[in-house]
Design a protein around this motif. Structure first.
Motif, PDB file in Angstrom:
ATOM      1  N   GLU B 153       0.817  -1.207   0.000  1.00 22.94           N
ATOM      2  CA  GLU B 153       0.000   0.000   0.000  1.00 22.94           C
ATOM      3  C   GLU B 153       0.857   1.266   0.000  1.00 22.94           C
ATOM      4  O   GLU B 153       0.513   2.254  -0.651  1.00 22.94           O
ATOM      5  CB  GLU B 153      -0.961  -0.011   1.197  1.00 22.94           C
ATOM      6  N   GLU B 154       1.982   1.238   0.680  1.00 18.46           N
ATOM      7  CA  GLU B 154       2.896   2.377   0.665  1.00 18.46           C
ATOM      8  C   GLU B 154       3.441   2.608  -0.746  1.00 18.46           C
ATOM      9  O   GLU B 154       3.584   3.752  -1.194  1.00 18.46           O
ATOM     10  CB  GLU B 154       4.056   2.140   1.635  1.00 18.46           C
ATOM     11  N   ARG B 155       3.739   1.526  -1.443  1.00 19.73           N
ATOM     12  CA  ARG B 155       4.239   1.663  -2.819  1.00 19.73           C
ATOM     13  C   ARG B 155       3.195   2.307  -3.703  1.00 19.73           C
ATOM     14  O   ARG B 155       3.499   3.193  -4.518  1.00 19.73           O
ATOM     15  CB  ARG B 155       4.592   0.281  -3.397  1.00 19.73           C
ATOM     16  N   ILE B 156       1.949   1.857  -3.551  1.00 17.79           N
ATOM     17  CA  ILE B 156       0.872   2.387  -4.384  1.00 17.79           C
ATOM     18  C   ILE B 156       0.648   3.862  -4.085  1.00 17.79           C
ATOM     19  O   ILE B 156       0.502   4.682  -4.994  1.00 17.79           O
ATOM     20  CB  ILE B 156      -0.411   1.553  -4.182  1.00 17.79           C
ATOM     21  N   ALA B 157       0.653   4.208  -2.803  1.00 22.46           N
ATOM     22  CA  ALA B 157       0.475   5.616  -2.418  1.00 22.46           C
ATOM     23  C   ALA B 157       1.595   6.476  -3.003  1.00 22.46           C
ATOM     24  O   ALA B 157       1.338   7.544  -3.578  1.00 22.46           O
ATOM     25  CB  ALA B 157       0.440   5.742  -0.890  1.00 22.46           C
ATOM     26  N   SER B 158       2.838   6.016  -2.894  1.00 21.49           N
ATOM     27  CA  SER B 158       3.972   6.771  -3.435  1.00 21.49           C
ATOM     28  C   SER B 158       3.826   6.947  -4.939  1.00 21.49           C
ATOM     29  O   SER B 158       4.098   8.027  -5.482  1.00 21.49           O
ATOM     30  CB  SER B 158       5.291   6.034  -3.159  1.00 21.49           C
ATOM     31  N   PHE B 159       3.421   5.879  -5.583  1.00 23.56           N
ATOM     32  CA  PHE B 159       3.269   5.902  -7.038  1.00 23.56           C
ATOM     33  C   PHE B 159       2.232   6.930  -7.468  1.00 23.56           C
ATOM     34  O   PHE B 159       2.467   7.729  -8.379  1.00 23.56           O
ATOM     35  CB  PHE B 159       2.879   4.506  -7.527  1.00 23.56           C
ATOM     36  N   LEU B 160       1.095   6.925  -6.796  1.00 26.13           N
ATOM     37  CA  LEU B 160       0.031   7.863  -7.161  1.00 26.13           C
ATOM     38  C   LEU B 160       0.488   9.308  -6.956  1.00 26.13           C
ATOM     39  O   LEU B 160       0.272  10.166  -7.813  1.00 26.13           O
ATOM     40  CB  LEU B 160      -1.227   7.592  -6.325  1.00 26.13           C
ATOM     41  N   LEU B 161       1.134   9.574  -5.840  1.00 25.20           N
ATOM     42  CA  LEU B 161       1.595  10.943  -5.588  1.00 25.20           C
ATOM     43  C   LEU B 161       2.612  11.385  -6.632  1.00 25.20           C
ATOM     44  O   LEU B 161       2.583  12.524  -7.112  1.00 25.20           O
ATOM     45  CB  LEU B 161       2.201  11.035  -4.183  1.00 25.20           C
ATOM     46  N   ASP B 162       3.488  10.467  -7.008  1.00 29.77           N
ATOM     47  CA  ASP B 162       4.476  10.778  -8.030  1.00 29.77           C
ATOM     48  C   ASP B 162       3.797  11.131  -9.354  1.00 29.77           C
ATOM     49  O   ASP B 162       4.128  12.134  -9.988  1.00 29.77           O
ATOM     50  CB  ASP B 162       5.412   9.573  -8.211  1.00 29.77           C
ATOM     51  N   LEU B 163       2.819  10.317  -9.740  1.00 31.09           N
ATOM     52  CA  LEU B 163       2.147  10.558 -11.023  1.00 31.09           C
ATOM     53  C   LEU B 163       1.331  11.845 -11.008  1.00 31.09           C
ATOM     54  O   LEU B 163       1.307  12.574 -12.001  1.00 31.09           O
ATOM     55  CB  LEU B 163       1.233   9.389 -11.367  1.00 31.09           C
ATOM     56  N   VAL B 164       0.659  12.115  -9.907  1.00 30.91           N
ATOM     57  CA  VAL B 164      -0.123  13.349  -9.810  1.00 30.91           C
ATOM     58  C   VAL B 164       0.809  14.540  -9.980  1.00 30.91           C
ATOM     59  O   VAL B 164       0.511  15.503 -10.685  1.00 30.91           O
ATOM     60  CB  VAL B 164      -0.866  13.443  -8.462  1.00 30.91           C
ATOM     61  N   GLU B 165       1.965  14.450  -9.347  1.00 24.63           N
ATOM     62  CA  GLU B 165       2.970  15.504  -9.456  1.00 24.63           C
ATOM     63  C   GLU B 165       3.403  15.719 -10.903  1.00 24.63           C
ATOM     64  O   GLU B 165       3.580  16.854 -11.353  1.00 24.63           O
ATOM     65  CB  GLU B 165       4.188  15.092  -8.609  1.00 24.63           C
ATOM     66  N   ARG B 166       3.548  14.605 -11.622  1.00 24.21           N
ATOM     67  CA  ARG B 166       4.125  14.701 -12.961  1.00 24.21           C
ATOM     68  C   ARG B 166       3.105  15.003 -14.048  1.00 24.21           C
ATOM     69  O   ARG B 166       3.388  15.782 -14.959  1.00 24.21           O
ATOM     70  CB  ARG B 166       4.869  13.411 -13.306  1.00 24.21           C
ATOM     71  N   ILE B 167       1.957  14.332 -14.007  1.00 25.63           N
ATOM     72  CA  ILE B 167       0.977  14.583 -15.077  1.00 25.63           C
ATOM     73  C   ILE B 167      -0.418  14.843 -14.543  1.00 25.63           C
ATOM     74  O   ILE B 167      -1.384  14.802 -15.292  1.00 25.63           O
ATOM     75  CB  ILE B 167       0.899  13.416 -16.091  1.00 25.63           C
ATOM     76  N   GLY B 168      -0.512  15.098 -13.233  1.00 25.39           N
ATOM     77  CA  GLY B 168      -1.832  15.318 -12.665  1.00 25.39           C
ATOM     78  C   GLY B 168      -2.288  16.747 -12.850  1.00 25.39           C
ATOM     79  O   GLY B 168      -1.485  17.645 -13.117  1.00 25.39           O
ATOM     80  N   ASP B 169      -3.583  16.935 -12.728  1.00 25.41           N
ATOM     81  CA  ASP B 169      -4.175  18.254 -12.764  1.00 25.41           C
ATOM     82  C   ASP B 169      -4.777  18.441 -11.374  1.00 25.41           C
ATOM     83  O   ASP B 169      -5.804  17.866 -11.058  1.00 25.41           O
ATOM     84  CB  ASP B 169      -5.248  18.277 -13.864  1.00 25.41           C
ATOM     85  N   ASP B 170      -4.059  19.203 -10.550  1.00 26.54           N
ATOM     86  CA  ASP B 170      -4.494  19.396  -9.173  1.00 26.54           C
ATOM     87  C   ASP B 170      -4.536  18.028  -8.459  1.00 26.54           C
ATOM     88  O   ASP B 170      -3.494  17.453  -8.233  1.00 26.54           O
ATOM     89  CB  ASP B 170      -5.860  20.098  -9.152  1.00 26.54           C
ATOM     90  N   ASP B 171      -5.718  17.526  -8.151  1.00 26.39           N
ATOM     91  CA  ASP B 171      -5.797  16.261  -7.427  1.00 26.39           C
ATOM     92  C   ASP B 171      -6.337  15.126  -8.288  1.00 26.39           C
ATOM     93  O   ASP B 171      -6.792  14.095  -7.781  1.00 26.39           O
ATOM     94  CB  ASP B 171      -6.683  16.411  -6.180  1.00 26.39           C
ATOM     95  N   ARG B 172      -6.261  15.306  -9.577  1.00 21.98           N
ATOM     96  CA  ARG B 172      -6.805  14.309 -10.488  1.00 21.98           C
ATOM     97  C   ARG B 172      -5.701  13.836 -11.421  1.00 21.98           C
ATOM     98  O   ARG B 172      -4.879  14.630 -11.874  1.00 21.98           O
ATOM     99  CB  ARG B 172      -7.933  14.968 -11.302  1.00 21.98           C
ATOM    100  N   VAL B 173      -5.686  12.536 -11.715  1.00 25.14           N
ATOM    101  CA  VAL B 173      -4.694  12.037 -12.664  1.00 25.14           C
ATOM    102  C   VAL B 173      -5.284  10.899 -13.494  1.00 25.14           C
ATOM    103  O   VAL B 173      -6.082  10.095 -12.992  1.00 25.14           O
ATOM    104  CB  VAL B 173      -3.396  11.582 -11.940  1.00 25.14           C
ATOM    105  N   LEU B 174      -4.947  10.891 -14.776  1.00 19.48           N
ATOM    106  CA  LEU B 174      -5.369   9.811 -15.667  1.00 19.48           C
ATOM    107  C   LEU B 174      -4.185   8.879 -15.847  1.00 19.48           C
ATOM    108  O   LEU B 174      -3.151   9.268 -16.386  1.00 19.48           O
ATOM    109  CB  LEU B 174      -5.801  10.376 -17.023  1.00 19.48           C
TER     110      LEU B 174
END
Lengths: 229, 229
Positions: B153-174
DNA sequence: CGCGCGCTTGACTAACTTCAAAGATGGTGG
DNA sequence: CCACCATCTTTGAAGTTAGTCAAGCGCGCG
């Protein structure tokens, strides 16, 4: 001042790590003029995570461990630096990992500011730094495969082969680090590392003098285990 | 010739990845003159492991996956390249990983030979390449901590935050990649990724539109999970 | 509208971790 | 020089996390 870290007076010749590919000549010679040789005792600290990254280092003798602690005390050891290895190129403004000597160690310390200036003046120095950074990058990516997809025994086999390559004498290697360090490097516990080594021994693939002296008895079998990549 | 890989005619402006630190200006502009824009369809191959490494690439639009297969079919995905990301600096004479488009993608392709020549002429280009390599190195080392010491779960959380940072729009990411790709990147199975996301959803930490659209509902909780580092 | 692929969910299993204790090792001081 | 002690390593038994196998769901494409 850290009592484990003393600045020595002499200069020193620095050899290129055998593993760095595609660059025969060591253009870092010019760097030596801006470097200071230092000695560290076992467990001496080169720098800590979050310290401002003002220096690069290069290991002359001994061995350095680069590690990071998670909030709850879990530890990860991302690299072992051995003679010839360059330390610190991954850092941005602060170090991302701590670095500690695992045995009595000597390093050269380079002021980052001076190295950067030199690199802009002399493209071949810049080129050499780029080669080192690319090599570190590439090695880290290989380690990602190990941590992401290999089993405990495969990780241990890969680790042993890597170390023999780097500091081994033929089929013999003296491990400068503890089982705990190895575990924290391979994403395993100390116990799993110990069991893995015992198993390799019972299979006749390796032999051990004392617990830190490893002899490869069946390199092919070890390579098959490490395989996969 | 690979039908998924077509060479386009126009040039293109290339932006520096937001995550590359400490370098405000893009000295790679000069590189664009030696680059060729190419389009790839979903699953189109940029290069394969062991191919001679004759080119660097940079993603303009879309997303690229860098992966490696072990002998028995286990796969590891070491990086996802998104718009602005530079590909290939880790390669020695051959590529160590394969690279495939995950969606329809455009990239710029640079002849490595020409880039190296430019870098020796123009120190600031060399400096920029060094920055990119160091950033890749640093990112890979962060990922080592994730794979070595974090829970699913920590890996998944880190991954999501990384992606939001890189290609996310505010709090949303595709998410441009499949659950299997994510699993192979995080050292998990597809099922574990799916369960992890479902659990984050049931906790109200994220929400999902369709399975590829993620909304961060409680960023603090997600950061606490990713934490640790 | 239907079909297929990818995602989700469930039940069971395997690999590794955790907890615990005993065995070696090597460094130190008497 | 030897004995002792602290530390590291090995080994055993039980527990936990994530993997495997399997079935059903649902979205999106044709």
């Amino acid at each position: 001042m850290n009592p484990n870290l003393r600045i020595a007076t002499s200069s020193a010749s620095i050899r290129v790590p055998a593993a760095v590919p595609s660059e025969r000549v060591d253009h870092l010679a010019a760097l030596d003029r801006v470097g200071t040789v230092m000695s560290l005792r076992r467990d001496g600290v080169l720098f800590r995570e979050c310290d401002p990254a003002e220096h690069y280092f290069k290991v002359l003798t001994g061995a350095v461990r680069s590690s990071k602690l998670l909030a709850d005390g879990r530890r990860h050891v991302s690299e072992f630096y051995l003679p010839g290895d360059f330390i610190g190129l991954d850092a941005d403004t602060s170090y991302l990992f701590s670095a500690e000597a695992m045995t009595d160690t000597t390093v050269v310390r380079y002021a980052r500011r001076k190295v950067e200036a030199l690199a802009l003046q002399e493209p071949r120095i810049g080129r050499q730094l780029l080669t080192i950074a690319c090599h570190g990058y590439s090695t880290a990516r290989q380690q990602l495969v190990l941590l992401g997809r290999k089993t405990a025994e495969e990780r241990i086999a890969s680790f042993l082969l890597d170390l023999v390559e780097r500091i081994g004498d033929d089929d013999r290697v003296l491990l400068p680090m503890s089982r705990t360090d190895i575990g924290d490097h391979l994403g395993l516990t100390m116990e799993t590392v110990s069991r893995g080594l015992s198993h390799l021994k019972s299979e006749g693939i390796i032999a051990m003098g004392n617990s830190h002296e490893i002899l490869i008895r069946d390199r092919e079998a070890l390579e098959d285990l490490a395989e996969a990549a």
